[in-house]
Design an enzyme around this catalytic site. Structure first.
Site: not given
Ligand code: AQP
Length: 329
Positions: A114, A195, A198
């Site tokens: 990040k 990956k 969001k």
């Molecule tokens: N690409 C992914 N594939 C599989 N699992 C995923 N998770 C996130 N992205 C993937 C899983 O979703 C759950 C909730 O995630 P979160 O919202 O708490 O946070 P995150 O991991 O930060 O989600 P993002 O979408 O990837 O956000 P950013 O853009 O901030 O990095 C978790 O169990 C996560 O493992």
């Protein structure tokens, strides 16, 4: 009280919930409601570790709760609430933070990624995995369904629990991660080497669980593949196609072998349309359930969930206070 084992997981209300969140974590959350005692939470305190807008935050948190309910989180069968409404999370986080070495936090790749992406480093972002450990350990969870990106945080949670238990007695079960065999890391549709996320500014990189069938089809048709037209599962040579095969398999319930057999020489156009059909069929009931939800009712359910969570958390936290020397005299 129940004899079922406890499961805990959380999701940040930081943006629209996508297929990676759903296939990596939420689908398991829903299934586990049958055989476990689930505690699920919208981790709104985690979400403010990056820049956010308080004016729209209230709405975003409610949206996340609604989408989770539409995916199948049932507040009658799961304890479901907003993290910020249960102050024991932050109390335990502080205690656990005092037994987490800086060196361990310095090794967390999600923090480094990040910061490398230009997100301002703050103490909350650095301490994020400690709050996550507190979320899980607070309820004495045995199992944590997450995507692969959270594996390192889970390992750290296990270390903290062991460290705490060694010092103060056997208080915390050591939680196991539950990571799907496939779709543990759903990749971006526009760059299958990163990956699905969001925070990716490219909206074509992800399918949202509430996208319309038309939009889903367009995004999947534009998914990056490669110049060799074979539909083959090979992450090294064909990451885009392998990602689509995993998504297809998870949404259709068919094996990857079976899909490879059928689509090997079909050409990418036919293959992508078939993936789109499967994704549309998987997500359609979620959109329908979402449209039927009422904001007021969801808010009331979240308030009831938080009240129940506070009672349960207080019981558990009292034990932590007792063993760490903070019980009321
Ligand atoms: N690409 C992914 N594939 C599989 N699992 C995923 N998770 C996130 N992205 C993937 C899983 O979703 C759950 C909730 O995630 P979160 O919202 O708490 O946070 P995150 O991991 O930060 O989600 P993002 O979408 O990837 O956000 P950013 O853009 O901030 O990095 C978790 O169990 C996560 O493992």
């Amino acid at each position: 009280m129940t004899d079922k084992k406890r499961v805990f997981s959380g999701l940040q209300p930081t943006g629209d919930i996508h297929l990676g969140n759903y296939l990596g974590a939420l689908k398991n959350w829903v299934k586990l409601q049958d055989d476990y005692d689930p505690v699920y939470c919208v981790v709104d305190l985690h979400a403010i570790t990056v820049d956010y807008d308080p004016a729209i935050y209230q709405r975003e948190r409610l949206e996340a709760a609604k989408v989770l309910m539409a995916c199948g989180i049932d507040p009658q069968r799961s304890l479901f609430y907003f993290q910020s409404q249960v102050p024991q999370h932050t109390e335990l986080s502080w205690i656990l933070g005092t037994m987490t070495p800086m060196g361990v936090l310095n090794r967390m790749t999600q923090y480094k990624d990040k910061v490398d992406k230009g997100i301002a480093a703050n103490f909350g972002l650095f301490a994020y995995p400690v709050l996550m450990a507190a979320d899980i350990l607070l309820y004495r969870a045995h199992l944590v369904p997450v995507g692969d990106d959270q594996k390192q945080h889970l390992e750290m949670t296990r270390d903290i629990a062991e460290r705490f238990n060694n010092r103060f007695g056997e208080v915390f079960p050591i939680p196991d991660p539950l990571i799907p065999e496939h779709t543990a890391r759903v990749m971006s549709l526009s760059d299958p080497t990163s990956k699905m996320s969001k925070s990716d500014p490219n909206l074509k990189s992800r399918v949202l669980v509430l996208d319309s069938p038309d939009v889903i089809r367009k995004k999947l048709r534009s998914a990056v593949t490669d110049s060799d037209p074979d539909v083959r599962y090979d992450w090294t040579a064909k990451p885009g196609v392998s990602n689509l095969l995993e998504i297809f398999s998870a949404c259709s319930g068919r094996t990857i072998d079976d899909l490879e057999g059928e689509y090997q020489s079909s050409g990418y156009g036919v293959f992508k349309d078939a993936v789109a059909d499967a994704v549309i069929a998987e997500l359609a009931p979620i959109s329908k359930a979402y449209d039927a939800l009422d904001d007021g009712e969801v808010s009331a359910l979240m308030a009831t969930g938080a009240a129940r969570a506070r009672d349960l958390a207080e019981e558990y936290q009292e034990e932590v206070r007792r063993v760490t020397g903070f019980a009321a005299p």
